[in-house]
Design a protein around this motif. Structure first.
Motif, mmCIF file in Angstrom:
data_model
loop_
_atom_site.group_PDB
_atom_site.id
_atom_site.type_symbol
_atom_site.label_atom_id
_atom_site.label_comp_id
_atom_site.label_asym_id
_atom_site.label_seq_id
_atom_site.Cartn_x
_atom_site.Cartn_y
_atom_site.Cartn_z
ATOM 1 N N PHE A 1 2.979 -6.508 5.131
ATOM 2 C CA PHE A 1 2.550 -6.565 3.734
ATOM 3 C C PHE A 1 1.125 -7.516 3.539
ATOM 4 N N VAL A 2 1.254 -8.509 4.536
ATOM 5 C CA VAL A 2 0.009 -9.560 4.615
ATOM 6 C C VAL A 2 -1.039 -8.867 5.051
ATOM 7 N N SER B 1 -1.759 -5.583 5.062
ATOM 8 C CA SER B 1 -1.970 -4.566 4.193
ATOM 9 C C SER B 1 -2.851 -5.285 2.977
ATOM 10 N N CYS B 2 -2.377 -6.157 2.347
ATOM 11 C CA CYS B 2 -2.878 -7.065 1.389
ATOM 12 C C CYS B 2 -4.470 -7.399 1.586
ATOM 13 N N TRP C 1 -8.315 -5.986 0.486
ATOM 14 C CA TRP C 1 -9.045 -7.023 -0.100
ATOM 15 C C TRP C 1 -10.411 -7.128 0.731
ATOM 16 N N ASP D 1 -7.161 -6.742 10.198
ATOM 17 C CA ASP D 1 -5.943 -6.819 9.344
ATOM 18 C C ASP D 1 -5.166 -5.676 9.347
ATOM 19 N N ILE E 1 2.496 -1.980 1.504
ATOM 20 C CA ILE E 1 2.917 -3.053 0.385
ATOM 21 C C ILE E 1 4.085 -2.437 -0.210
#
Lengths: 52, 234
Positions: free
Chosen positions: B64-65, B67-68, B72, B78, B153
């Motif tokens: 989740f982290v 992917s965000c 961004w 990442d 996500i």
């Protein structure tokens, strides 16, 4: 061994067996990538030396 | 010592630490912990089951982290983190389902039931198998990474649903033993059972981060290989 211990042994056996197999497979993929990267790096160095 | 040498030394220390932690965890789970008053010896499967799902939750939280952050900033590291974490998360979730099934047979009388907790966990596994397939099916790497990030996500949002499923639906699966809003873990589980559980959770987290460090470095190396090949037109 009671039937309960049989289920415990089955669970621990499958889980730790799977973890060992995954770890060995991961290390093999890791080593083969490492070898490939080193090969590319050394051929780059050779090419650069040839150009000089 | 060169950078590679230091990295290898760090990995060696981390691997040894994981091995020691696993040994201690096995000793606590199989020898030190007493049998449960109601479930007997079968309860020892919990010293695998709960630590595995905790490590899987951490893995999907990192997806989740990662992917965000990727959506961004579009930084490759990442995406590598999300991909590495998803692969280990899928592996751990599959193990959780197997462990639960082996525990379910002597306790519930069935290997599988369409209980809300079990079903939402199976959905989590399917979403992330889809995540890994999606990455391999889309040829354009940038597009594959973006599409996977969106799915990562969405998939991670299933975790609160899994956790709360035992409260929201009438389920066969018992409520959470340690992560519950109304009680501290030691109010819910006796210390002789809680200590081996904590030891095993720590051991699984050490093992998870060891696997993640290897898988992340593998992703970095593959990226470096691709870049070098592109530059040289291989």
């Amino acid at each position: 061994m009671t039937p309960a211990w049989g289920f415990v042994a089955l669970a621990y056996g499958i889980v730790w067996g799977a973890i060992v197999i995954y770890l060995v497979a991961l290390k093999r993929r890791y080593r083969s990538a490492e070898v490939e990267l080193n090969r590319l790096r050394s051929s780059e160095v050779t090419e650069n030396n040839d150009k000089k | 010592m060169g950078e590679t040498g230091q990295l290898k030394k760090r990995k060696g220390i981390h691997g040894t630490l994981a091995l020691i932690a696993i040994g201690v965890g096995l000793y606590y789970g199989l020898v030190v912990a007493p049998p449960d008053a109601y479930q007997g010896e079968v309860q020892r499967i919990m010293y695998l089951h709960i630590p595995t799902i905790v490590a899987a939750y951490v893995a999907f939280f990192l997806v989740f982290v990662g992917s965000c952050l990727y959506l961004w900033k579009k930084e490759k590291r990442d995406d590598i983190l999300a991909h590495a974490s998803a692969e280990i998360g899928v592996f751990l979730t599959a193990l959780v389902i197997v462990e639960g099934s082996i525990w379910g047979k002597p306790t519930w009388g069935v290997w599988w039931t369409w209980d809300a907790r079990l079903t939402t966990t199976a959905i989590l596994l399917l979403i992330f198998i889809g995540y890994l397939l999606l990455r391999s099916l889309i040829e354009d790497e940038g597009r594959a990474a973006s599409a996977a990030a969106v799915l990562g996500i969405i998939g991670a949002l299933d975790i609160p649903l899994i956790h709360m499923s035992v409260y929201w639906w009438r389920t066969l699966h018992q409520p959470p033993s340690i992560f519950r809003p109304d009680k501290a873990p030691w109010e819910n589980i006796a210390w002789p059972l809680l200590i081996p559980l904590i030891v095993n959770i720590v051991a699984f987290l050490i093992l998870f981060f060891y696997l993640l460090s290897l898988r992340y470095r593998l992703g970095e190396m593959r990226e470096a290989i691709k870049t070098r090949r592109l530059e040289r037109g291989i």
